[in-house]
Scaffold this active site. Structure first.
Site, mmCIF file in Angstrom:
data_model
loop_
_atom_site.group_PDB
_atom_site.id
_atom_site.type_symbol
_atom_site.label_atom_id
_atom_site.label_comp_id
_atom_site.label_asym_id
_atom_site.label_seq_id
_atom_site.Cartn_x
_atom_site.Cartn_y
_atom_site.Cartn_z
ATOM 1 N N CYS A 1 0.812 -1.213 0.000
ATOM 2 C CA CYS A 1 0.000 0.000 0.000
ATOM 3 C C CYS A 1 0.851 1.272 0.000
ATOM 4 O O CYS A 1 1.671 1.468 0.894
ATOM 5 C CB CYS A 1 -0.914 -0.020 1.230
ATOM 6 S SG CYS A 1 -1.860 1.489 1.455
ATOM 7 N N SER B 1 -8.764 -0.192 6.339
ATOM 8 C CA SER B 1 -7.592 0.126 5.538
ATOM 9 C C SER B 1 -6.342 0.228 6.387
ATOM 10 O O SER B 1 -6.391 0.422 7.594
ATOM 11 C CB SER B 1 -7.820 1.460 4.802
ATOM 12 O OG SER B 1 -8.043 2.514 5.729
ATOM 13 N N TYR C 1 -5.514 5.194 -8.987
ATOM 14 C CA TYR C 1 -6.629 4.359 -8.530
ATOM 15 C C TYR C 1 -7.914 4.688 -9.291
ATOM 16 O O TYR C 1 -8.706 3.795 -9.609
ATOM 17 C CB TYR C 1 -6.849 4.538 -7.028
ATOM 18 C CG TYR C 1 -5.853 3.776 -6.187
ATOM 19 C CD1 TYR C 1 -6.125 2.488 -5.736
ATOM 20 C CD2 TYR C 1 -4.621 4.338 -5.859
ATOM 21 C CE1 TYR C 1 -5.204 1.787 -4.977
ATOM 22 C CE2 TYR C 1 -3.691 3.642 -5.100
ATOM 23 C CZ TYR C 1 -3.987 2.368 -4.665
ATOM 24 O OH TYR C 1 -3.075 1.670 -3.917
ATOM 25 N N LYS D 1 -14.914 0.933 5.395
ATOM 26 C CA LYS D 1 -13.770 0.165 4.903
ATOM 27 C C LYS D 1 -12.748 -0.015 6.012
ATOM 28 O O LYS D 1 -12.697 0.751 6.982
ATOM 29 C CB LYS D 1 -13.141 0.838 3.685
ATOM 30 C CG LYS D 1 -12.428 2.146 3.998
ATOM 31 C CD LYS D 1 -11.740 2.688 2.752
ATOM 32 C CE LYS D 1 -10.953 3.965 3.086
ATOM 33 N NZ LYS D 1 -10.250 4.495 1.912
#
Length: 333
Positions: free
Chosen positions: A64, A131, A194, A129
């Site tokens: 990431c 993350s 993205y 989410k």
């Protein structure tokens, strides 16, 4: 992708709220407390916690880019012995970010295998989410912050008195220029790749991809006569850009279809990227095998899950940035 709904882990494409009219929109992060030398509130009045050695832990992934920012700052600021680190597996599976072995999260929390366990430990009915990165408080068993932009600024200043490291990557005299570059880089490069890769319509993809390369072209021209983005000093703006550049040719060029050009095709950007990679211990935060394995495991854009062999890259090759005036890192008090 899977997510938490009222504290329950739900598999499948739950986080569909990030898609609107075929375009990807990143969901905002949720936890925004701060760490300061004495526990005073953060710069915008956020709840503060005191800097203490061994109290905090970073949960990250080498895949990431957002987590990579925090890994770089942990290294640059001499915090490896102050802040623990747990690294997730590169591929995101049905349980989201997972760890190969149970991770010690402190005396008030059981060992965790799935990152979502930290989220529900902090907020039992959390919806959203899950993350990386996560900056975790081992003492209180809760998430301090899960926004990488916040975390790097925490690491930049909070622990200076403990380490004696006063390098400043967000110095007051340069903040307006740093913020200006951060805005362009985040919208068009960091998040732009993205938006291109996760687009579900041709027009959304083309708009995103073109914005990526328009921004890269602008940065390439700027770097022709500027050592770093904000001028003569290396700042957080450079590191925020670096994490996308170092992944670009190995991942975004292929899996995200950002293939108008490679970073290798840009003279200034490629040399600048190598200079940053070679800075101190930054190279130890970059794991190209994790990056490729992670991105090419995204099944809905790579159904075969085949990971390409290339490209061949040598980040340790010489760079030509020394001819440009540079003062290195700003030193605070």
């Amino acid at each position: 992708m899977p997510a938490l709904v009222n504290g329950e882990w739900v598999k499948g494409d739950v986080a569909a709220s990030e898609m609107k009219d075929g375009a990807f929109h990143r969901e905002a992060t949720h936890f925004h407390s701060w760490i300061t030398p004495d526990g005073a509130p953060g710069p915008s009045g956020q709840p503060g916690l005191p800097a203490e050695p061994g109290r905090y832990q970073l949960f990250v992934s080498y895949l990431c880019p957002w987590a990579s920012r925090t890994l770089i700052f942990r290294s640059l600021k001499g915090l490896r012995e102050i802040i623990r680190m747990s690294v997730a597996e590169p591929a995101i599976g049905e349980n989201g970010w997972t760890f190969a072995d149970p991770q010690d999260a402190g005396p008030k929390a059981p060992p965790i295998r799935d990152l979502h366990q930290l989220y529900t430990a902090s907020e039992p009915n959390y919806t959203g989410k899950v993350s990386v990165p996560v900056l975790w408080d081992r003492k209180e068993a809760r998430i301090v912050n899960n926004e990488s932009a916040d975390i790097i600024r925490i690491l930049n200043t909070a622990f200076n008195e403990l380490t004696g490291d006063h390098q400043d990557f967000y110095p007051e005299p340069l903040r307006a220029e740093i913020d200006r570059w951060n805005g362009l880089v985040y919208d068009n490069v960091n998040n732009g790749v993205y938006r291109a890769g996760f687009a579900k319509s041709q027009s959304a993809y083309e708009d995103a991809a073109r914005s990526v390369f328009k921004a890269l072209d602008k940065i390439e021209a700027h770097l022709a006569d500027h050592r770093y983005l904000a001028g003569q000093y290396l700042t957080e703006a450079d590191w925020r850009l670096f994490v996308t550049l170092v992944r670009f040719d190995a991942a975004y060029h292929g899996i995200f279809k950002c293939n108008i050009r490679r970073i290798a095709d840009y003279h200034n950007l490629s040399n600048y990227m190598r200079e940053l990679y070679q800075w101190q211990d930054v190279r130890t935060t970059v794991k190209i095998d994790h990056i490729k394995a992670g991105y090419y495991s995204i099944a809905h854009i790579n159904p075969t899950l085949i990971v390409p062999l290339g490209p061949d890259q040598n980040f340790d090759a010489p760079h030509d940035r020394e001819h440009l005036l540079g003062k290195g890192i700003f030193k605070g008090s």
